[in-house]
Design a protein around this motif. Structure first.
Motif, PDB file in Angstrom:
ATOM      1  N   ARG A   6       0.807  -1.230   0.000  1.00 53.50           N
ATOM      2  CA  ARG A   6       0.000   0.000   0.000  1.00 53.50           C
ATOM      3  C   ARG A   6       0.837   1.277   0.000  1.00 53.50           C
ATOM      4  NH1 ARG A   6      -3.314  -3.212  -1.234  1.00 53.50           N
ATOM      5  NH2 ARG A   6      -5.386  -3.453  -0.355  1.00 53.50           N
ATOM      6  N   ASN A   7       2.121   1.170   0.320  1.00 54.16           N
ATOM      7  CA  ASN A   7       3.026   2.310   0.384  1.00 54.16           C
ATOM      8  C   ASN A   7       2.529   3.391   1.340  1.00 54.16           C
ATOM      9  OD1 ASN A   7       5.450   3.553  -0.295  1.00 54.16           O
ATOM     10  ND2 ASN A   7       4.496   4.799  -1.864  1.00 54.16           N
ATOM     11  N   LYS A   8       1.961   2.960   2.454  1.00 54.17           N
ATOM     12  CA  LYS A   8       1.597   3.896   3.505  1.00 54.17           C
ATOM     13  C   LYS A   8       1.658   3.172   4.839  1.00 54.17           C
ATOM     14  CE  LYS A   8      -3.385   3.464   2.667  1.00 54.17           C
ATOM     15  NZ  LYS A   8      -4.613   4.207   2.402  1.00 54.17           N
ATOM     16  N   SER A   9       1.980   3.931   5.857  1.00 57.34           N
ATOM     17  CA  SER A   9       2.110   3.372   7.196  1.00 57.34           C
ATOM     18  C   SER A   9       0.725   3.133   7.781  1.00 57.34           C
ATOM     19  CB  SER A   9       2.901   4.351   8.078  1.00 57.34           C
ATOM     20  OG  SER A   9       3.116   3.778   9.339  1.00 57.34           O
ATOM     21  N   LEU A  10       0.500   1.929   8.268  1.00 55.25           N
ATOM     22  CA  LEU A  10      -0.805   1.558   8.802  1.00 55.25           C
ATOM     23  C   LEU A  10      -0.655   0.925  10.177  1.00 55.25           C
ATOM     24  CD1 LEU A  10      -2.116  -0.163   5.558  1.00 55.25           C
ATOM     25  CD2 LEU A  10      -2.969   1.988   6.485  1.00 55.25           C
ATOM     26  N   SER A  11      -1.553   1.260  11.072  1.00 51.46           N
ATOM     27  CA  SER A  11      -1.631   0.564  12.350  1.00 51.46           C
ATOM     28  C   SER A  11      -2.300  -0.785  12.098  1.00 51.46           C
ATOM     29  CB  SER A  11      -2.473   1.376  13.336  1.00 51.46           C
ATOM     30  OG  SER A  11      -3.812   1.471  12.862  1.00 51.46           O
ATOM     31  N   ARG A  17      -8.703  -2.589   8.299  1.00 46.06           N
ATOM     32  CA  ARG A  17      -9.718  -1.890   7.501  1.00 46.06           C
ATOM     33  C   ARG A  17      -9.333  -1.886   6.020  1.00 46.06           C
ATOM     34  NH1 ARG A  17      -9.878   1.803  11.687  1.00 46.06           N
ATOM     35  NH2 ARG A  17      -8.448   3.157  10.574  1.00 46.06           N
ATOM     36  N   GLU A  18      -8.077  -1.591   5.754  1.00 42.87           N
ATOM     37  CA  GLU A  18      -7.586  -1.504   4.376  1.00 42.87           C
ATOM     38  C   GLU A  18      -7.740  -2.835   3.634  1.00 42.87           C
ATOM     39  OE1 GLU A  18      -5.746   0.600   1.231  1.00 42.87           O
ATOM     40  OE2 GLU A  18      -6.214   1.428   3.193  1.00 42.87           O
ATOM     41  N   ALA A  58      -2.622 -13.296   0.437  1.00 43.30           N
ATOM     42  CA  ALA A  58      -3.495 -13.586  -0.706  1.00 43.30           C
ATOM     43  C   ALA A  58      -3.336 -12.519  -1.786  1.00 43.30           C
ATOM     44  CB  ALA A  58      -4.942 -13.672  -0.238  1.00 43.30           C
ATOM     45  N   GLU A  59      -3.274 -11.246  -1.392  1.00 42.36           N
ATOM     46  CA  GLU A  59      -3.081 -10.188  -2.391  1.00 42.36           C
ATOM     47  C   GLU A  59      -1.707 -10.287  -3.023  1.00 42.36           C
ATOM     48  OE1 GLU A  59      -2.789  -5.376  -2.647  1.00 42.36           O
ATOM     49  OE2 GLU A  59      -4.454  -6.229  -1.513  1.00 42.36           O
ATOM     50  N   PHE A  60      -0.692 -10.521  -2.214  1.00 41.80           N
ATOM     51  CA  PHE A  60       0.681 -10.631  -2.706  1.00 41.80           C
ATOM     52  C   PHE A  60       0.779 -11.723  -3.769  1.00 41.80           C
ATOM     53  CE2 PHE A  60       4.987 -12.303  -2.558  1.00 41.80           C
ATOM     54  CZ  PHE A  60       5.757 -11.162  -2.616  1.00 41.80           C
ATOM     55  N   LYS A  61       0.123 -12.861  -3.521  1.00 45.79           N
ATOM     56  CA  LYS A  61       0.216 -13.999  -4.447  1.00 45.79           C
ATOM     57  C   LYS A  61      -0.541 -13.764  -5.745  1.00 45.79           C
ATOM     58  CE  LYS A  61       1.131 -17.411  -0.912  1.00 45.79           C
ATOM     59  NZ  LYS A  61       0.654 -18.573  -0.159  1.00 45.79           N
ATOM     60  N   ARG A  62      -1.439 -12.780  -5.793  1.00 47.89           N
ATOM     61  CA  ARG A  62      -2.166 -12.478  -7.027  1.00 47.89           C
ATOM     62  C   ARG A  62      -1.290 -11.759  -8.048  1.00 47.89           C
ATOM     63  NH1 ARG A  62      -6.733 -11.030  -3.597  1.00 47.89           N
ATOM     64  NH2 ARG A  62      -6.227  -8.844  -3.912  1.00 47.89           N
ATOM     65  N   TYR A  63      -0.177 -11.175  -7.613  1.00 46.59           N
ATOM     66  CA  TYR A  63       0.685 -10.419  -8.509  1.00 46.59           C
ATOM     67  C   TYR A  63       1.769 -11.305  -9.106  1.00 46.59           C
ATOM     68  CZ  TYR A  63      -1.414  -6.397  -6.190  1.00 46.59           C
ATOM     69  OH  TYR A  63      -2.297  -5.493  -5.692  1.00 46.59           O
ATOM     70  N   PRO A  64       2.140 -11.075 -10.353  1.00 42.60           N
ATOM     71  CA  PRO A  64       3.239 -11.828 -10.965  1.00 42.60           C
ATOM     72  C   PRO A  64       4.589 -11.220 -10.555  1.00 42.60           C
ATOM     73  CG  PRO A  64       2.290 -10.341 -12.576  1.00 42.60           C
ATOM     74  CD  PRO A  64       1.480 -10.190 -11.317  1.00 42.60           C
ATOM     75  N   LEU A  68      10.309 -12.972  -6.066  1.00 45.95           N
ATOM     76  CA  LEU A  68      10.231 -12.180  -4.834  1.00 45.95           C
ATOM     77  C   LEU A  68       9.458 -12.945  -3.765  1.00 45.95           C
ATOM     78  CD1 LEU A  68      10.818  -9.497  -3.359  1.00 45.95           C
ATOM     79  CD2 LEU A  68       8.605  -8.685  -4.205  1.00 45.95           C
ATOM     80  N   GLN A  69      10.110 -13.181  -2.652  1.00 47.82           N
ATOM     81  CA  GLN A  69       9.482 -13.855  -1.515  1.00 47.82           C
ATOM     82  C   GLN A  69       8.758 -12.820  -0.666  1.00 47.82           C
ATOM     83  OE1 GLN A  69       9.509 -17.271  -1.070  1.00 47.82           O
ATOM     84  NE2 GLN A  69      10.370 -17.136  -3.125  1.00 47.82           N
ATOM     85  N   PRO A  70       7.623 -13.172  -0.060  1.00 48.24           N
ATOM     86  CA  PRO A  70       6.869 -12.198   0.740  1.00 48.24           C
ATOM     87  C   PRO A  70       7.708 -11.536   1.831  1.00 48.24           C
ATOM     88  CG  PRO A  70       5.604 -14.213   0.479  1.00 48.24           C
ATOM     89  CD  PRO A  70       6.958 -14.469  -0.113  1.00 48.24           C
ATOM     90  N   GLU A  71       8.572 -12.290   2.469  1.00 46.54           N
ATOM     91  CA  GLU A  71       9.384 -11.710   3.549  1.00 46.54           C
ATOM     92  C   GLU A  71      10.479 -10.783   3.037  1.00 46.54           C
ATOM     93  OE1 GLU A  71      11.200 -15.748   2.607  1.00 46.54           O
ATOM     94  OE2 GLU A  71       9.169 -14.967   2.870  1.00 46.54           O
ATOM     95  N   ARG A  72      10.682 -10.730   1.726  1.00 47.83           N
ATOM     96  CA  ARG A  72      11.679  -9.834   1.127  1.00 47.83           C
ATOM     97  C   ARG A  72      11.038  -8.599   0.499  1.00 47.83           C
ATOM     98  NH1 ARG A  72      16.439 -10.488   2.880  1.00 47.83           N
ATOM     99  NH2 ARG A  72      17.243  -9.553   0.998  1.00 47.83           N
ATOM    100  N   ALA A  73       9.720  -8.451   0.618  1.00 43.94           N
ATOM    101  CA  ALA A  73       9.014  -7.279   0.079  1.00 43.94           C
ATOM    102  C   ALA A  73       9.033  -6.193   1.145  1.00 43.94           C
ATOM    103  CB  ALA A  73       7.587  -7.654  -0.300  1.00 43.94           C
ATOM    104  N   PHE A  74      10.077  -5.379   1.134  1.00 41.45           N
ATOM    105  CA  PHE A  74      10.287  -4.383   2.186  1.00 41.45           C
ATOM    106  C   PHE A  74       9.553  -3.073   1.930  1.00 41.45           C
ATOM    107  CE2 PHE A  74      14.289  -6.929   2.256  1.00 41.45           C
ATOM    108  CZ  PHE A  74      14.010  -7.598   3.440  1.00 41.45           C
ATOM    109  N   SER A  75       9.297  -2.749   0.665  1.00 42.34           N
ATOM    110  CA  SER A  75       8.662  -1.475   0.337  1.00 42.34           C
ATOM    111  C   SER A  75       8.013  -1.583  -1.036  1.00 42.34           C
ATOM    112  CB  SER A  75       9.704  -0.352   0.324  1.00 42.34           C
ATOM    113  OG  SER A  75      10.580  -0.523  -0.784  1.00 42.34           O
TER     114      SER A  75
END
Length: 137
Positions: A6-11, A17-18, A58-64, A68-75
């Motif tokens: 989302r490129n935004k800081s979320l609690s 909610r997002e 689930a959202e991460f896996k929808r993208y090609p 890229l491993q989920p734990e390596r998606a820093f930003s």
């Protein structure tokens, strides 16, 4: 990973909610005792975290995103770089093979100044500076 997608800081509550998952319970003042209400609050926090993790994955896996491993998606940049790699876009430094001197000249165009504020809502002495003539003609 929510930050990367989302490129935004979320609690935790904001991220729930997002990503449309049940979030935290209202809890204003911890009692300091082990009560049914406190236990329910803690259990819902865990449910919220697990639900959020599943929704984000689930959202991460929808993208090609290639390798890229989920734990390596820093930003968001991690996500963008993975998209570019998946599309076969060759990074400019590899594509053009510039020597360090030429690359240095090119990178000067990317230099940008930074302005920030560290003291707010407090009068402090200032010095007016005219920056309109700082570049060479």
């Amino acid at each position: 990973m929510a930050w990367a997608l989302r490129n935004k800081s979320l609690s935790l509550e904001g991220a729930c909610r997002e990503f449309k998952v049940p979030g935290k319970l209202d809890h204003y003042a911890p009692s300091g005792r082990v009560t049914r209400k406190e236990i329910d609050y803690c259990r819902q926090d865990v449910r919220a975290c697990v639900g959020l993790l599943n929704a984000v994955l689930a959202e991460f896996k929808r993208y090609p995103l290639g390798d890229l491993q989920p734990e390596r998606a820093f930003s968001a940049a991690s996500i963008a770089k993975a998209f570019l790699a998946t599309m076969g876009v060759i990074p400019p430094q590899q594509k053009f093979g510039l020597d360090d001197r030429t690359l240095g000249f090119c990178m000067q165009g990317y230099y940008g100044g930074r302005a920030e504020i560290r003291i707010r809502h407090m009068p402090v002495p200032v010095v007016y500076t005219d920056f309109t003539s700082q570049y060479q003609p």
